[in-house]
Design a protein around this motif. Structure first.
Motif, PDB file in Angstrom:
ATOM      1  N   MET A   1     -36.968 -29.899  53.595  1.00 31.27           N
ATOM      2  CA  MET A   1     -37.754 -29.252  54.371  1.00 31.27           C
ATOM      3  C   MET A   1     -37.646 -29.046  55.638  1.00 31.27           C
ATOM      4  SD  MET A   1     -37.915 -26.808  52.213  1.00 31.27           S
ATOM      5  CE  MET A   1     -38.618 -24.999  52.855  1.00 31.27           C
TER       6      MET A   1
ATOM      7  N   GLN B   1     -44.773 -34.931  46.817  1.00 35.33           N
ATOM      8  CA  GLN B   1     -44.050 -36.124  47.145  1.00 35.33           C
ATOM      9  C   GLN B   1     -44.096 -36.139  48.672  1.00 35.33           C
ATOM     10  OE1 GLN B   1     -40.109 -36.414  44.868  1.00 35.33           O
ATOM     11  NE2 GLN B   1     -41.535 -35.577  42.853  1.00 35.33           N
ATOM     12  N   CYS B   2     -43.039 -35.493  49.791  1.00 36.98           N
ATOM     13  CA  CYS B   2     -42.853 -35.466  50.642  1.00 36.98           C
ATOM     14  C   CYS B   2     -43.927 -34.701  51.398  1.00 36.98           C
ATOM     15  CB  CYS B   2     -41.408 -35.560  51.629  1.00 36.98           C
ATOM     16  SG  CYS B   2     -41.840 -33.589  51.915  1.00 36.98           S
ATOM     17  N   GLY B   3     -44.636 -33.642  51.346  1.00 34.52           N
ATOM     18  CA  GLY B   3     -45.591 -33.172  51.173  1.00 34.52           C
ATOM     19  C   GLY B   3     -45.498 -31.830  52.656  1.00 34.52           C
ATOM     20  N   TYR B   4     -44.210 -31.723  52.753  1.00 37.22           N
ATOM     21  CA  TYR B   4     -43.586 -30.826  53.927  1.00 37.22           C
ATOM     22  C   TYR B   4     -43.608 -29.312  53.504  1.00 37.22           C
ATOM     23  CZ  TYR B   4     -41.813 -28.530  58.518  1.00 37.22           C
ATOM     24  OH  TYR B   4     -41.407 -28.062  58.798  1.00 37.22           O
ATOM     25  N   CYS B   5     -43.510 -29.160  52.392  1.00 34.67           N
ATOM     26  CA  CYS B   5     -43.778 -27.789  51.920  1.00 34.67           C
ATOM     27  C   CYS B   5     -45.038 -28.398  51.541  1.00 34.67           C
ATOM     28  CB  CYS B   5     -43.042 -28.203  50.610  1.00 34.67           C
ATOM     29  SG  CYS B   5     -43.822 -28.607  48.940  1.00 34.67           S
ATOM     30  N   GLN B   6     -46.271 -28.600  51.370  1.00 35.21           N
ATOM     31  CA  GLN B   6     -46.792 -28.228  50.561  1.00 35.21           C
ATOM     32  C   GLN B   6     -47.987 -27.114  50.952  1.00 35.21           C
ATOM     33  OE1 GLN B   6     -47.671 -29.534  47.329  1.00 35.21           O
ATOM     34  NE2 GLN B   6     -45.280 -30.226  47.174  1.00 35.21           N
TER      35      GLN B   6
ATOM     36  N   CYS C   1     -39.467 -26.188  47.513  1.00 39.12           N
ATOM     37  CA  CYS C   1     -39.463 -27.780  47.526  1.00 39.12           C
ATOM     38  C   CYS C   1     -38.587 -28.295  47.266  1.00 39.12           C
ATOM     39  CB  CYS C   1     -40.848 -27.992  46.376  1.00 39.12           C
ATOM     40  SG  CYS C   1     -41.518 -29.225  46.479  1.00 39.12           S
ATOM     41  N   ARG C   2     -37.847 -28.731  48.091  1.00 39.86           N
ATOM     42  CA  ARG C   2     -36.436 -29.706  47.994  1.00 39.86           C
ATOM     43  C   ARG C   2     -37.160 -31.143  47.432  1.00 39.86           C
ATOM     44  NH1 ARG C   2     -31.561 -28.329  47.233  1.00 39.86           N
ATOM     45  NH2 ARG C   2     -30.912 -29.540  48.550  1.00 39.86           N
ATOM     46  N   CYS C   3     -38.027 -31.490  47.498  1.00 39.90           N
ATOM     47  CA  CYS C   3     -38.765 -32.744  46.682  1.00 39.90           C
ATOM     48  C   CYS C   3     -38.371 -32.644  45.435  1.00 39.90           C
ATOM     49  CB  CYS C   3     -39.803 -32.932  47.204  1.00 39.90           C
ATOM     50  SG  CYS C   3     -39.600 -33.305  48.911  1.00 39.90           S
TER      51      CYS C   3
ATOM     52  N   THR D   1     -41.360 -30.582  43.391  1.00 35.93           N
ATOM     53  CA  THR D   1     -42.462 -30.970  42.885  1.00 35.93           C
ATOM     54  C   THR D   1     -42.837 -30.002  42.002  1.00 35.93           C
ATOM     55  OG1 THR D   1     -43.336 -29.456  45.070  1.00 35.93           O
ATOM     56  CG2 THR D   1     -43.535 -32.277  44.770  1.00 35.93           C
TER      57      THR D   1
HETATM   58  S1  FES Z   1     -42.921 -31.801  48.883  1.00 35.99           S
HETATM   59 FE1  FES Z   1     -41.101 -32.621  49.719  1.00 35.99          FE
HETATM   60  S2  FES Z   1     -40.310 -30.136  49.846  1.00 35.99           S
HETATM   61 FE2  FES Z   1     -41.800 -30.391  48.612  1.00 35.99          FE
END
Ligand code: FES
Ligand code: FES
Lengths: 731, 152
Positions: A350, B96-101, B131-133, B135
């Motif tokens: 992302m 997860q990575c949080g970027y989309c959160q 969300c690529r992770c 979630t």
């Molecule tokens: S938590 Fe990583 S892209 Fe959604």
């Protein structure tokens, strides 16, 4: 407010300066806010007792655990903290973590070991030495307390960061003895706990780093701000291997906010501006002429033709062989043959690629999200034209990695730009479009599966011919074995602890006709397991149907010598109710494979309506990763792996036209969203005695389980990924 | 010069009227909680609220917004991260990575403001963020938990 007025984040990223200390290896570390990082030779802050490389304990009892592996959403930070804390006996609620830099590690003879965060290795390859780090620190803390009490250490116990002298009941907190502990002799041997005594490992601790991800406070690389920082937008020649011929800087240099119009290396044009949006706007208007080079004529069609030729080529590298597969198939009562294919795919994390760099003739500092700090340092130093000791890489958490951030082409680019604007912080950020067409792609392959069945439907011979790209040829050519790429055979190996083939077949040949293209392949979550599992597990399903046997029963006959593979397969079959009918209109598929040291299996339930619309209802996954450090984190990784793998199955395809990648954003490179995500049930079944990975393994069984379920539903065999343009209507 | 009402404060920004609101927020105002993911209204990483509606800020030019509209970003969703969605997110370890959160949370909060008890179909329709992770299942569970606590 303008950009330049914005205060930099106070605590991260930080540039940490280390001063080598006393005999016991005491090291004084101090944080600098990013703004001060530029001021060389700032005065050291007060010392903080470092017990050893992994553990620092502050006088207020804060336990600082140092991390070499990167956090990209996979939960490694929390898992590693659990491993250290298991032996350290600290107060879990007082734990904070910090990244060490590769420069610090270099200065201390690689005190923190490997920084690589890939191949599902973060936990399993560090577990031994980080637990030892925790145990060593605990012993030194206890010894320090005992010395203060003039007691024997054997009479002292540590729990939750408090040391108790058992005979007298006296106590000392870790923070009170940390300074003294840092001067204790380092014990040469430490005994690690028996797994039966673990109380932290194996528990579902919540993540240590969730809060800031819910408030927007977590600073990613793309969010960094520094005083005087300028922003860079780039475009690289869209054809890999091409170059910049010319560009007309005069056309854009007076556009708002534009500071510099540059070339980086021989293939990239760049606009540096006051804001990224201004830089990108000018870049979009910049006239550029490219020298596309010799790859301009390559397309998906030419690549496919090359791969098809490899399917029948006489020369191939052997990955696994037993008996005489070709003869057995030729003489078999029944022959079955099928050709499969797997396309290029972009990692598409992302957060697009980015790096912030300050370069001067004597020093280069980089702030970036990377899966491998040491490789980033090497790339930065090479591009900076400076020794590694004059550079450092300050990590921030990654907005996704999936393998893309193990390689540093984007960092090299950022340094080459910053070098042309000395002393000024340059933040380079790729647009999504740049990220899509300048990827490092999932390798493209085809595979011809040929098998012989005897009159009773027993599998007597199997030939698996893979034709396609080799990742190592591109990434680490030195790791090739007489030209052969061993990574191609993930999950197909006759032996080894990483990825053994789970079937015993009397006559077997698995070989690889290497066919490389100019499109750079790379490690992509799951790597070659993704297509290998589809090829093997879907074809196993084809064979079972050809033999008129149940797919589970057919597999079981071949798996007697592979009890761990079989155990996970049996577990998902039981949970999904394989021996009972599925709900009306719902159909099932199975798959198993071993990868990254773990045994995994999946069972999927899908339906396909009269119009050919697929619905994935439910997937059960079983994982035997030997030791399960945090079952909840494993569940999250399984869900994430399935999301990523099913996205790849449904939509993932980058095509090539005129030598360039065609898909430029999520409108043409679609990904799975919430409405298509099936329910996931995770069975975590650690059998003990080994450490397997969890970030990737289950991705490989998602697609074949669903494809087999689609066949059960429709009678149609989908042999090419992705599904998106294929007709799923009942055959 | 344009005036915006962001997180309850009226402020002046200097940017070309074509500049997407996302980049005004991130680069002019310094609010980096709102993320760039695609720039073409596909991913939702840039989701903010405008008068309570979830809006993709990457595709809204500055010229289309004025200070009569209340813009709320992730930084302004709640004073201490105590919005029910944020609380549920922490309890379930959604990111997860949080970027989309940030975008996920803003979309979820707008959904709950509109529908107290969203069904799975409501969630599917409203939550088109990428969300690529992966979630998604925890996002769904988090929305349902937040709906419960709001009513409880
Ligand atoms: S938590 Fe990583 S892209 Fe959604
Ligand atoms: S950045 Fe706005 S929708 Fe993706």
């Amino acid at each position: 407010m303008t950009l330049h007025d914005v205060t930099p984040p106070a605590t991260r990223p930080s540039r940490r300066t280390l001063l080598k200390g006393a005999a016991a290896g005491l090291v004084v570390g101090f944080h600098l806010p990013a703004s001060k990082a530029l001021a060389q030779g700032a005065a050291p802050a007060p010392s903080t007792p470092e017990i050893n490389a992994w553990v620092v304990i502050r006088p207020d009892d804060t336990v600082v655990l140092r991390m070499a592996r990167s956090e990209m959403g996979q939960g490694t930070r929390t898992g590693l903290a659990q491993l250290i804390a298991e032996e350290l006996h600290c107060d879990w609620s007082r734990i904070v973590t910090e990244y060490v830099t590769p420069g610090q590690s270099l200065a201390r003879n690689r005190a923190w070991g490997n920084f690589q965060t890939a191949g599902s290795q973060g936990i399993r390859q560090s577990q031994d030495y980080v637990r030892r780090g925790g145990a060593t620190a605990r012993i030194m803390l206890i010894n320090a307390a005992a010395a203060q009490w003039q007691a024997t250490p054997e009479h002292c116990v540590a729990k939750d960061g408090v040391i108790t002298h058992t005979p007298t009941g006296r106590t000392l907190r870790y923070g009170q003895v940390a300074e003294a502990a840092s001067k204790q002799l380092v014990p040469q041997t430490v005994a690690l706990k028996d797994p039966s005594a673990w109380t932290v490992i194996g528990t579902s601790r919540p993540r240590l780093d969730t809060a800031d991800k819910t408030t927007g406070k977590l600073i990613y690389g793309s969010d960094l701000k520094m005083p005087g920082m300028l922003l860079a937008a780039v475009q690289q020649c869209p054809v890999f291997g091409g170059k910049v011929k010319s560009f007309d800087a005069a056309k854009v240099k007076d556009m708002p906010g534009v500071r510099h119009v540059l070339q980086a290396g021989d293939n990239t044009v760049c606009v540096v501006g006051d804001t990224w949006w201004q830089a990108k706007t000018a870049l979009d208007a910049l006239p550029v002429e490219w020298d596309y080079g010799p790859n301009r004529t390559v397309s998906s069609e030419t690549i496919a033709a090359m791969l098809r030729e490899g399917l029948n080529a006489s020369e191939a590298f052997v990955g696994n062989t037993q008996g005489d597969a070709k003869a057995a198939i030729a003489g078999a009562a029944r022959k079955v043959e099928a050709t499969y294919g797997y396309p290029f795919q972009n990692h598409a994390p992302m957060e697009p690629m980015n790096a912030t760099v300050v370069w001067t003739p004597t020093r280069c500092d980089v702030w970036c999200p990377t899966q491998n700090g040491e490789a980033a340092l090497a790339a930065a130093a090479a591009a900076a034209g400076l020794p590694q000791t004059a550079c450092d890489v300050h990590r921030v958490d990654l907005g996704g990695g999936f393998g893309r951030r193990t390689t540093h082409d984007w960092l090299t680019q950022a340094v080459l730009i910053a070098k042309q604007v000395p002393g000024v912080p340059i933040k380079m950020l790729w647009s999504r479009e740049e990220d899509m067409v300048q990827g490092r792609y999932h390798p493209v392959t085809m595979c011809k599966m040929s098998a012989g069945l005897d009159a009773q439907g027993n599998l007597t011979g199997l030939h698996m011919r893979i034709s396609g790209q080799s990742i190592l040829s591109y990434v680490f050519p030195n790791a090739l074995q007489n030209g052969r790429d061993p990574v191609t055979f993930q999950g197909l190996n006759p032996t080894g602890a990483e990825g053994q083939f789970g079937y015993t077949i009397p006559n077997l040949l698995i070989d690889h006709a290497m066919r490389n293209t100019h499109v750079p392949p790379h490690f992509w979550r799951g790597v070659n397991n993704n297509q290998n599992a589809i090829y093997v597990e879907c074809f196993m399903d084809e064979l079972a149907h050809a033999a008129g046997q149940d797919p589970l029963a057919f597999r079981r006959k071949l798996m007697a010598n592979h009890p761990k593979h079989l155990a996970v397969l049996n577990a998902v079959a039981e949970r999904i109710g394989w021996d009972k009918p599925a709900p009306a209109g719902v159909f099932r598929g199975l798959a198993q494979q071993m990868g990254f040291g773990s045994y995994v299996a999946a069972a999927a339930e899908v339906s396909v309506d009269a119009a050919g619309k697929l619905k994935m209802h439910r997937i059960v996954a079983a994982t035997d990763c030997g030791v399960a450090v945090n079952p909840r984190q494993i569940e999250m990784q399984v869900e994430g792996s399935f999301s990523y793998g099913l996205s790849a199955l449904l939509y993932g395809e980058c095509t090539v036209k005129d030598g360039a990648i065609v898909e430029t954003n999520f409108d043409t490179y679609n990904v799975l969203r919430i409405d298509e995500m099936p329910k996931v049930e995770t069975i975590v079944m650690p059998s003990g005695g080994f450490w397997g990975g969890v970030g990737e393994p289950t991705i490989m069984v998602a697609a074949p389980a669903v494809l087999n379920a689609i066949f059960a539903a429709t009678g149609k065999r989908i042999r090419q990924v992705p599904i998106k343009d294929q007709d799923l209507k009942r055959a | 010069m344009a005036k915006l009402n962001v997180n309850g404060a009226v402020m002046e920004v200097t940017a070309h009227p074509d500049t997407p609101l996302l980049w005004v927020l991130r680069e002019q105002i310094g609010l980096t909680g709102t993320k760039y993911g695609c720039g073409v209204a596909q991913c939702g990483a840039c989701t903010v609220h405008i008068d309570g509606q979830a809006v993709r800020a990457c595709s809204l030019p500055l010229s289309a917004v004025n200070d009569s509209q209340k813009i709320v970003t992730i930084e302004g969703l709640s004073p201490n991260g105590m919005h029910p969605v944020q609380v549920a997110w922490r309890e379930l370890d959604v990111p997860q990575c949080g970027y989309c959160q940030s975008g996920m949370i803003m979309a979820a909060a707008a959904l709950l403001a509109e529908k107290k008890n969203p069904t799975d179909a409501d969630i599917d329709a409203a939550m088109t963020n990428i969300c690529r992770c992966g979630t998604y299942n925890r996002v769904r569970a988090g929305i349902k938990q937040a709906a419960q606590t709001r009513q409880g």
